[in-house]
Motif scaffolding. Structure first.
Motif, PDB file in Angstrom:
ATOM      1  N   THR A 128      43.902 -35.678  -4.819  1.00 44.43           N
ATOM      2  CA  THR A 128      44.172 -34.689  -3.775  1.00 44.43           C
ATOM      3  C   THR A 128      44.872 -33.495  -4.446  1.00 44.43           C
ATOM      4  O   THR A 128      44.903 -33.389  -5.663  1.00 44.43           O
ATOM      5  N   ASN A 129      45.419 -32.593  -3.646  1.00 41.03           N
ATOM      6  CA  ASN A 129      46.183 -31.445  -4.166  1.00 41.03           C
ATOM      7  C   ASN A 129      45.366 -30.618  -5.151  1.00 41.03           C
ATOM      8  O   ASN A 129      45.884 -30.121  -6.152  1.00 41.03           O
ATOM      9  N   ILE A 130      44.077 -30.483  -4.870  1.00 38.79           N
ATOM     10  CA  ILE A 130      43.198 -29.683  -5.712  1.00 38.79           C
ATOM     11  C   ILE A 130      43.454 -28.207  -5.425  1.00 38.79           C
ATOM     12  O   ILE A 130      43.701 -27.815  -4.288  1.00 38.79           O
ATOM     13  N   LYS A 131      43.396 -27.401  -6.451  1.00 33.88           N
ATOM     14  CA  LYS A 131      43.718 -25.974  -6.348  1.00 33.88           C
ATOM     15  C   LYS A 131      42.935 -25.305  -5.217  1.00 33.88           C
ATOM     16  O   LYS A 131      41.704 -25.362  -5.180  1.00 33.88           O
ATOM     17  N   THR A 132      43.660 -24.657  -4.296  1.00 32.77           N
ATOM     18  CA  THR A 132      43.007 -24.004  -3.164  1.00 32.77           C
ATOM     19  C   THR A 132      43.176 -22.502  -3.163  1.00 32.77           C
ATOM     20  O   THR A 132      42.553 -21.821  -2.361  1.00 32.77           O
ATOM     21  N   ALA A 162      40.351 -21.540  -3.614  1.00 36.04           N
ATOM     22  CA  ALA A 162      39.867 -21.421  -4.985  1.00 36.04           C
ATOM     23  C   ALA A 162      38.377 -21.721  -5.006  1.00 36.04           C
ATOM     24  O   ALA A 162      37.820 -22.289  -4.068  1.00 36.04           O
ATOM     25  N   ARG A 163      37.733 -21.350  -6.103  1.00 36.47           N
ATOM     26  CA  ARG A 163      36.306 -21.635  -6.245  1.00 36.47           C
ATOM     27  C   ARG A 163      36.106 -22.574  -7.418  1.00 36.47           C
ATOM     28  O   ARG A 163      36.781 -22.462  -8.433  1.00 36.47           O
ATOM     29  N   ASN A 164      35.193 -23.517  -7.272  1.00 35.55           N
ATOM     30  CA  ASN A 164      34.848 -24.335  -8.422  1.00 35.55           C
ATOM     31  C   ASN A 164      34.471 -23.432  -9.576  1.00 35.55           C
ATOM     32  O   ASN A 164      33.758 -22.455  -9.403  1.00 35.55           O
ATOM     33  N   GLY A 165      34.927 -23.765 -10.773  1.00 39.81           N
ATOM     34  CA  GLY A 165      34.808 -22.858 -11.893  1.00 39.81           C
ATOM     35  C   GLY A 165      33.467 -22.833 -12.571  1.00 39.81           C
ATOM     36  O   GLY A 165      33.229 -22.008 -13.439  1.00 39.81           O
ATOM     37  N   SER A 166      32.559 -23.732 -12.258  1.00 37.56           N
ATOM     38  CA  SER A 166      31.236 -23.691 -12.870  1.00 37.56           C
ATOM     39  C   SER A 166      30.264 -24.417 -11.967  1.00 37.56           C
ATOM     40  O   SER A 166      30.666 -25.183 -11.101  1.00 37.56           O
ATOM     41  N   PRO A 167      28.971 -24.190 -12.149  1.00 39.20           N
ATOM     42  CA  PRO A 167      28.002 -24.883 -11.305  1.00 39.20           C
ATOM     43  C   PRO A 167      28.129 -26.400 -11.433  1.00 39.20           C
ATOM     44  O   PRO A 167      28.418 -26.916 -12.509  1.00 39.20           O
ATOM     45  N   SER A 212      39.320 -26.526   0.155  1.00 39.07           N
ATOM     46  CA  SER A 212      40.414 -26.424   1.121  1.00 39.07           C
ATOM     47  C   SER A 212      41.481 -27.468   0.811  1.00 39.07           C
ATOM     48  O   SER A 212      41.307 -28.335  -0.050  1.00 39.07           O
ATOM     49  N   LYS A 213      42.587 -27.413   1.537  1.00 41.47           N
ATOM     50  CA  LYS A 213      43.670 -28.377   1.336  1.00 41.47           C
ATOM     51  C   LYS A 213      43.266 -29.794   1.722  1.00 41.47           C
ATOM     52  O   LYS A 213      43.929 -30.760   1.348  1.00 41.47           O
ATOM     53  N   GLN A 214      42.181 -29.939   2.462  1.00 36.50           N
ATOM     54  CA  GLN A 214      41.743 -31.268   2.873  1.00 36.50           C
ATOM     55  C   GLN A 214      40.819 -31.941   1.851  1.00 36.50           C
ATOM     56  O   GLN A 214      40.406 -33.089   2.046  1.00 36.50           O
ATOM     57  N   ALA A 215      40.515 -31.252   0.769  1.00 39.25           N
ATOM     58  CA  ALA A 215      39.604 -31.812  -0.232  1.00 39.25           C
ATOM     59  C   ALA A 215      40.190 -33.072  -0.850  1.00 39.25           C
ATOM     60  O   ALA A 215      41.365 -33.125  -1.210  1.00 39.25           O
ATOM     61  N   THR A 253      33.128 -39.838  -4.735  1.00 39.05           N
ATOM     62  CA  THR A 253      32.874 -39.488  -3.338  1.00 39.05           C
ATOM     63  C   THR A 253      33.787 -38.332  -2.963  1.00 39.05           C
ATOM     64  O   THR A 253      35.013 -38.432  -3.076  1.00 39.05           O
ATOM     65  N   TYR A 254      33.180 -37.227  -2.536  1.00 39.82           N
ATOM     66  CA  TYR A 254      33.905 -35.992  -2.259  1.00 39.82           C
ATOM     67  C   TYR A 254      33.872 -35.709  -0.766  1.00 39.82           C
ATOM     68  O   TYR A 254      32.807 -35.759  -0.134  1.00 39.82           O
ATOM     69  N   SER A 255      35.030 -35.402  -0.225  1.00 39.50           N
ATOM     70  CA  SER A 255      35.098 -35.011   1.188  1.00 39.50           C
ATOM     71  C   SER A 255      35.985 -33.791   1.324  1.00 39.50           C
ATOM     72  O   SER A 255      37.052 -33.701   0.701  1.00 39.50           O
ATOM     73  N   ASP A 256      35.541 -32.837   2.097  1.00 41.34           N
ATOM     74  CA  ASP A 256      36.302 -31.629   2.423  1.00 41.34           C
ATOM     75  C   ASP A 256      35.731 -31.108   3.731  1.00 41.34           C
ATOM     76  O   ASP A 256      34.795 -30.305   3.758  1.00 41.34           O
TER      77      ASP A 256
END
Length: 368
Positions: free
Chosen positions: A250-254, A264-269, A286-289, A308-311
């Protein structure tokens, strides 16, 4: 030195050729049994009893490069329909493509040169049609309306016709900061090395490209930190479920103080083979990622990695990718010297400013 842009420039003239390898699959040591029904994905095998560390944890230590699945698309190409697996005929065609890749590699070795044969190495021994296993249709879930608006307004060198006036017009990977998460765990065209280290109470995942993850092993549900603390690769805690390592992130850069974007945006494809409009390196976070990863040894030299990714603010449903890792302790890590010599952001800005001035009837002013 490896400047991101210089590497991209080197590759540009051969990208179309590389696209022909876009469906190559997984390595021989980790090939999963193909079911008779090609539209089914079997569960991850759990019968292997891995060796243990001196302190009693399953021993995942080693080098697990994912370069051999670097050309496997994130999403399933339309021609494969609802199939997780290739037919034997399709696999034979994939193998033929891989043989051409091997020939290019060997030719470079014989001529004492380095070129695309070494940059884009592919293996055809797998029969998967994509990295995604959920949803079953092999496609990322739809984006929310909010996410679509953010993506349309995003700024990155991967988006055609973007105007550049300052560093905030580039994404985090353009600026050699991070590929983002979970993108950093997915394969790219180069620098796909992964090493796993372990110590009592910790697992460390070292990435050849931009970053490493230090993961404490805690009791399930513990180890959380305040939501105000964010990191490019998120805050990860792990626990063991039998022989399976489960990592919750959790706590991924937003956000970034240098930009007005709320996310924030994912830094690469996520994977070059799936790039469309907009490109996947501008997916907001988002903060819910949240990401739940599961690492399962299925043999002495194979690990199945699932994420498994959820946002819910970005995707209308969760999604799961499954990657097969194969041990290769002879794989060499090379320095990803991205900042050093990365002159392209300045060049993009100068060229974009000059173009605007020319269009307005003025003279090129260059750097200001």
């Amino acid at each position: 030195m490896k400047s991101l842009k210089s590497i991209r420039t080197i590759m540009a003239g051969t990208m179309l050729a590389a696209a022909g390898l876009a469906t190559l699959g997984t390595g021989p040591a980790m090939a999963q049994a193909v079911p008779d029904d090609l539209t089914t994905m079997p569960a991850v095998p759990t019968t292997f009893d891995p060796p243990k560390t001196a302190w009693g944890d399953p021993d995942l230590r080693g080098t697990w490069p994912i370069d051999n699945i670097a050309s496997l698309p994130m999403q399933r190409p339309a021609q494969f329909g609802d199939r997780f697996w290739l037919t034997e005929q399709e696999f034979a065609q994939r193998q033929e493509q891989a043989n051409r890749s091997d020939e290019a590699y060997q030719a470079e070795d014989e001529n004492d040169t380095i070129g695309m044969g070494h940059w884009v190495e592919s293996d055809a021994s797998g029969r998967r049609t994509s990295l995604l296993v959920e949803p079953a249709n092999g496609q990322l879930p739809a984006f929310t309306e909010k996410a679509q608006k953010l993506m349309a307004a995003s700024r990155t060198s991967w988006t055609p016709n973007t105007e550049f006036n300052w560093l905030t017009d580039f994404d985090s990977w353009d600026r050699c900061i991070s590929r983002g998460f979970p993108a950093s765990m997915f394969p790219f065209r180069y620098n796909n090395g992964i090493r796993v280290f372990q110590a009592p109470g910790y697992v460390v995942i070292a990435l050849e490209m931009l970053g490493s993850r230090v993961i404490p092993i805690v009791d399930k549900g513990e180890g959380q930190i305040p939501g105000e603390i964010e990191q490019w690769l998120g805050h990860s805690v792990g626990h063991w479920e039998g022989n399976q390592l489960v990592i919750e992130t959790t706590n991924i850069k937003t956000g970034d103080s240098a930009t007005t974007d709320p996310y924030a945006r994912n830094g690469s494809p996520l994977n070059m083979a799936t790039m469309g409009v907009p490109p996947f390196n501008v997916i907001p976070t988002s903060k819910q990622a949240k990401v739940v990863e599961r690492l399962t040894m299925t043999g002495p030299d194979s690990i199945v990695y699932e994420a498994t990714y959820s946002d819910p603010e970005v995707f209308t449903a969760p999604w799961t990718a499954r990657l097969d890792w194969s041990r290769n302790d002879d794989y060499q890590f090379f320095e990803y010297a991205c900042h050093e010599g990365n002159v392209q952001p300045r060049n993009y800005i100068n060229a974009s400013r000059a173009g605007r001035e020319q269009a307005e009837g003025g003279e090129s002013g260059g750097s200001k």
